[in-house]
Design a protein around this motif. Structure first.
Motif, PDB file in Angstrom:
ATOM      1  N   GLY A 268      -6.168   7.230  -6.763  1.00  9.12           N
ATOM      2  CA  GLY A 268      -5.143   6.316  -6.340  1.00  9.12           C
ATOM      3  C   GLY A 268      -5.434   5.595  -5.114  1.00  9.12           C
ATOM      4  N   VAL A 269      -6.287   6.535  -4.006  1.00  9.57           N
ATOM      5  CA  VAL A 269      -6.542   6.060  -2.762  1.00  9.57           C
ATOM      6  C   VAL A 269      -7.546   5.133  -2.930  1.00  9.57           C
ATOM      7  CG1 VAL A 269      -7.556   6.590  -0.666  1.00  9.57           C
ATOM      8  CG2 VAL A 269      -5.964   8.334  -1.365  1.00  9.57           C
ATOM      9  N   VAL A 270      -8.571   5.227  -3.679  1.00  5.91           N
ATOM     10  CA  VAL A 270      -9.482   4.165  -3.874  1.00  5.91           C
ATOM     11  C   VAL A 270      -8.996   3.217  -4.611  1.00  5.91           C
ATOM     12  CG1 VAL A 270     -11.581   3.644  -5.612  1.00  5.91           C
ATOM     13  CG2 VAL A 270     -11.206   5.884  -4.394  1.00  5.91           C
ATOM     14  N   ALA A 271      -7.955   2.993  -5.571  1.00  2.01           N
ATOM     15  CA  ALA A 271      -7.378   1.718  -5.996  1.00  2.01           C
ATOM     16  C   ALA A 271      -6.661   1.081  -4.831  1.00  2.01           C
ATOM     17  CB  ALA A 271      -6.437   2.346  -7.096  1.00  2.01           C
TER      18      ALA A 271
ATOM     19  N   ALA B 165       0.906  -1.229  -0.105  1.00  3.82           N
ATOM     20  CA  ALA B 165       0.084  -0.033  -0.127  1.00  3.82           C
ATOM     21  C   ALA B 165       0.940   1.139  -0.065  1.00  3.82           C
ATOM     22  CB  ALA B 165      -0.805  -0.170   1.301  1.00  3.82           C
ATOM     23  N   LEU B 166       1.882   1.218   0.915  1.00  2.00           N
ATOM     24  CA  LEU B 166       3.056   2.201   0.861  1.00  2.00           C
ATOM     25  C   LEU B 166       3.498   2.896  -0.649  1.00  2.00           C
ATOM     26  CD1 LEU B 166       5.148   1.885   4.121  1.00  2.00           C
ATOM     27  CD2 LEU B 166       3.667   3.881   3.226  1.00  2.00           C
ATOM     28  N   TRP B 167       3.734   1.671  -1.161  1.00  2.00           N
ATOM     29  CA  TRP B 167       4.377   1.639  -2.421  1.00  2.00           C
ATOM     30  C   TRP B 167       3.662   2.211  -3.362  1.00  2.00           C
ATOM     31  CZ3 TRP B 167       9.270   1.506  -4.172  1.00  2.00           C
ATOM     32  CH2 TRP B 167       9.595   1.088  -5.329  1.00  2.00           C
ATOM     33  N   MET B 168       2.197   1.617  -3.468  1.00  2.00           N
ATOM     34  CA  MET B 168       1.350   2.165  -4.514  1.00  2.00           C
ATOM     35  C   MET B 168       0.925   3.648  -4.200  1.00  2.00           C
ATOM     36  SD  MET B 168      -1.813  -0.719  -4.835  1.00  2.00           S
ATOM     37  CE  MET B 168      -2.838   0.102  -5.835  1.00  2.00           C
ATOM     38  N   LEU B 169       0.714   4.147  -2.849  1.00  2.00           N
ATOM     39  CA  LEU B 169       0.428   5.300  -2.565  1.00  2.00           C
ATOM     40  C   LEU B 169       1.461   6.436  -3.105  1.00  2.00           C
ATOM     41  CD1 LEU B 169      -1.593   4.998   0.667  1.00  2.00           C
ATOM     42  CD2 LEU B 169      -2.458   5.692  -1.575  1.00  2.00           C
ATOM     43  N   ARG B 170       2.607   5.905  -2.850  1.00  2.00           N
ATOM     44  CA  ARG B 170       3.946   6.700  -3.059  1.00  2.00           C
ATOM     45  C   ARG B 170       3.969   7.052  -4.413  1.00  2.00           C
ATOM     46  NH1 ARG B 170       8.810   5.061  -4.568  1.00  2.00           N
ATOM     47  NH2 ARG B 170      10.467   6.367  -4.314  1.00  2.00           N
ATOM     48  N   GLY B 171       3.555   6.095  -5.337  1.00  2.00           N
ATOM     49  CA  GLY B 171       3.769   5.961  -6.738  1.00  2.00           C
ATOM     50  C   GLY B 171       2.479   7.182  -6.887  1.00  2.00           C
ATOM     51  N   TYR B 172       1.395   7.090  -6.508  1.00  2.00           N
ATOM     52  CA  TYR B 172       0.346   8.215  -7.080  1.00  2.00           C
ATOM     53  C   TYR B 172       0.615   9.627  -6.415  1.00  2.00           C
ATOM     54  CZ  TYR B 172      -2.381   4.153  -7.994  1.00  2.00           C
ATOM     55  OH  TYR B 172      -2.940   2.910  -8.075  1.00  2.00           O
ATOM     56  N   VAL B 173       1.192   9.815  -5.188  1.00  2.00           N
ATOM     57  CA  VAL B 173       1.721  10.953  -4.758  1.00  2.00           C
ATOM     58  C   VAL B 173       2.680  11.593  -5.872  1.00  2.00           C
ATOM     59  CG1 VAL B 173       2.803  12.329  -3.145  1.00  2.00           C
ATOM     60  CG2 VAL B 173       1.149  10.459  -2.383  1.00  2.00           C
ATOM     61  N   ARG B 174       3.570  10.824  -6.151  1.00  2.00           N
ATOM     62  CA  ARG B 174       4.667  11.342  -7.058  1.00  2.00           C
ATOM     63  C   ARG B 174       4.160  11.942  -8.433  1.00  2.00           C
ATOM     64  NH1 ARG B 174      10.062   7.769  -6.494  1.00  2.00           N
ATOM     65  NH2 ARG B 174      10.858   9.038  -8.076  1.00  2.00           N
ATOM     66  N   ALA B 175       3.050  11.229  -8.725  1.00  2.00           N
ATOM     67  CA  ALA B 175       2.201  11.228 -10.005  1.00  2.00           C
ATOM     68  C   ALA B 175       1.675  13.025  -9.818  1.00  2.00           C
ATOM     69  CB  ALA B 175       1.259  10.549 -10.305  1.00  2.00           C
ATOM     70  N   VAL B 176       1.468  13.406  -8.634  1.00  2.00           N
ATOM     71  CA  VAL B 176       0.739  14.512  -8.521  1.00  2.00           C
ATOM     72  C   VAL B 176       1.886  15.724  -8.772  1.00  2.00           C
ATOM     73  CG1 VAL B 176      -0.447  16.255  -7.238  1.00  2.00           C
ATOM     74  CG2 VAL B 176      -1.063  13.830  -7.166  1.00  2.00           C
ATOM     75  N   PRO B 177       2.086  16.668  -9.669  1.00  2.00           N
ATOM     76  CA  PRO B 177       3.096  17.269  -9.888  1.00  2.00           C
ATOM     77  C   PRO B 177       3.349  18.438  -8.632  1.00  2.00           C
ATOM     78  CG  PRO B 177       1.665  17.535 -11.909  1.00  2.00           C
ATOM     79  CD  PRO B 177       0.874  16.679 -10.785  1.00  2.00           C
TER      80      PRO B 177
END
Lengths: 272, 300
Positions: A189-192, A148-160
């Motif tokens: 991303g949170v939903v996913a 979950a940490l790994w996924m969410l970190r990816g989504y945060v990084r995608a937000v410029p």
């Protein structure tokens, strides 16, 4: 390679991937009599839903399903609540501590789960949480957290970062910038991640096997395995029916994530 | 609040962006706490247990055992048999999974008609509970009501046959792990620049040469990553095989994790089971290290 050969190969794959699924469906709709035939039939001659009724009658599927649901929802919510601030920090602050933390998250995947389940079992026993759904939830949070940490970190990084900074320059504080700009973009991303955590917990078997001892607290995977007894052919129909039902939530949620992952919410957010 | 607004991300000043700078610490703390409490803690505890004689009883005394567990493990014939089965399973499932998935990914990357159906089917096992996959394949392998004996006209009890049980279980392993591998390889294929293909087409290279000289080298990092992950997942597999065979017949499918589970939760040897976990971790890291090192050398 010629086109015909390619189609032949693709058909081979489709057959290999599909035949166990179709056989499960076929078994679920068969009468015990038809199942005992020497020559197996693909399409049941007299399709019946009796197996589904039997499945509910023979095992406490509703209870087990509700317990699985409770654990999976709790796991998903707790995991995301704990992981979201962490993921944000890991994505935005690239100091050594953050690097070590994310490196650990990756490395931790190499360790076999026995190394985690034994100490957790000992701790839970001391806390009198063995054989409880709360105990299983704690274990599932531990189990799902790294991914979950790994996924969410990816989504945060995608937000410029620029979006956030722009909001901050416009006079919004960091928290306001987070709430007004980052949160809506992060929502898919949170939903996913929520759904992924749910699926992981709903499907999980080993931890449940270790933590839960009584039928009254069993989750669905444990109940399904109990169908397989020395009783033989007669119980295969209900078993197949129950297996199909247990798969539905995972499949539905998985289908939703797939679409979410592809929805190009970020497209044009910066350049637009 | 004003301080934050002035220097939103510590970028403007440029002096300190380290994790311990004012703005970072309060945010990094929630990051480190879950990682420490929920990931590092249990694992370190588990590794420490490997050096003790911990038992499952409530009031048993636990004392430091040094390397005694490891010595015992190395002279345990059952462990070596389980280890051998684990390696056969781990390597063959990973290799077969990779070859099958590569073929499927290559087909899905082409303009073929059945592609949509195949794409959906290729992902379904990913979402299924491992327990259901195990039960489903028990129905397929079932000696009386199953599919295979009727199809082949045989009368074999696939999952209880001493020589067939492991291959039968390996087929299920391949079926189960194909989705992730296919999806990853397909994504890799789709990111290979088209110009590269055009360049070799001009040279008059055939499909095979194109695959060998362009696709494979371009795909190499993706292949190395996914096969490494697959190997780790496969060697640590438990649920699927537990549901299929419980490690039988006669231990012929008793993967290391099934062995560890029995030691810990049937016989109560917590310390010994943890030792087994540590040993498997060492082996996995050694295999991965060797593999990644060789790949890195060949890539040069």
């Amino acid at each position: 390679m010629t086109r015909a050969l390619k189609y032949l190969a693709l058909l081979g794959y489709v057959a290999f991937l599909a035949f166990p699924l179709l056989w499960l469906l076929s078994t679920a709709l068969k009468t015990p009599r038809e199942m005992a035939l020497i020559d197996p039939t693909w399409i049941p001659r007299r399709p019946t839903l009796a197996n589904f009724a039997d499945a509910f009658a023979e095992q406490d599927l509703v209870g087990a399903g509700l317990r699985s649901l409770l654990v999976a929802v709790a796991t998903a919510v707790i995991t995301v609540v704990l992981a979201l601030p962490a993921a944000y920090a890991l994505a935005r602050f690239r100091g050594p501590a953050g690097k070590i933390a994310i490196g650990w998250v990756l490395l931790s995947q190499v360790f076999p789960v026995v190394l985690v389940i034994i100490p957790l079992f000992m701790v839970l026993r001391r806390l009198e949480l063995v054989n409880t759904l709360a105990g299983l939830t704690v274990v599932h949070v531990v189990f799902v957290m790294p991914f979950a940490l790994w996924m969410l970190r990816g989504y945060v990084r995608a937000v410029p970062r620029e979006l956030e900074e722009a909001a901050a320059v416009d006079g919004a504080g960091r928290l306001r910038a987070l709430a007004a700009v980052v949160a809506p973009l992060l929502a898919p991303g949170v939903v996913a991640t929520l759904l992924f955590s749910f699926i992981s917990s709903w499907n999980e078997f080993l931890f449940a096997l270790v933590i839960l001892k009584d039928p009254e607290v069993e989750t669905l995977p444990l109940t399904l395995v109990r169908f397989v007894g020395p009783e033989g052919v007669a119980r295969l129909g209900p078993l197949a029916a129950a297996s199909l039902l247990a798969t539905v939530p995972s499949l539905v949620f998985f289908a939703i994530i797939q679409r979410r992952l592809r929805s190009g919410l970020m497209a044009g957010a910066v350049k637009g | 609040m004003t301080a934050l607004a002035q220097r939103p991300y510590g970028r403007v000043g440029g002096a300190r962006r380290g994790p311990w700078s004012g703005a970072g610490l309060p945010l990094l703390l929630p990051a480190l706490v879950p990682v420490l409490v929920f990931s590092v803690g249990p694992l370190v505890y588990g590794i420490l247990l490997a050096f003790t004689d911990a038992r499952s009883g409530r009031n048993t005394e636990t004392s430091f055992a040094g390397l005694r567990n490891f010595a015992e493990l190395l002279s345990d014939g059952d462990f070596w048999e389980s280890f051998r089965i684990g390696m056969v399973w781990g390597l063959s499932v990973t290799v077969l999974q990779f070859l099958a998935s590569l073929g499927l990914a290559l087909l899905l990357n082409q303009d073929l008609r059945l592609r949509g159906v195949a794409r959906v089917l290729a992902v379904v096992p990913w979402a299924m509970p491992p327990v259901v996959i195990g039960l489903m394949w028990r129905l397929v392998y079932h000696p009386d009501a199953g599919l295979l004996n009727g199809l082949f006209g045989t009368h074999v009890d696939w999952l209880h046959d001493f020589s067939l049980a492991l291959p039968a279980v390996i087929v299920v392993g391949v079926w189960t792990g194909m989705p992730q591998t296919t999806v990853v390889l397909l994504a890799g294929l789709q990111s290979v620049p088209k110009e590269l293909y055009e360049a070799v087409s001009v040279d008059g290279a055939g499909a095979w040469r194109r695959f060998w000289n362009v696709t494979l080298p371009q795909l190499r990092p993706v292949i190395v990553a996914i096969t490494s992950l697959d190997f780790v997942w496969n060697i640590n597999q438990f649920s699927l095989v537990y549901v299929l065979t419980q490690g039988g017949p006669g231990g012929r499918t008793r993967l290391p994790m099934l062995f560890a589970y029995e030691e810990a939760f049937r016989y109560g040897f917590f310390g010994y089971a943890a030792t087994l976990g540590v040993a498997i971790t060492i082996v996995v890291l050694a295999v991965l290290g060797l593999y990644l090192w060789r790949q890195a050398r060949e890539a040069d």
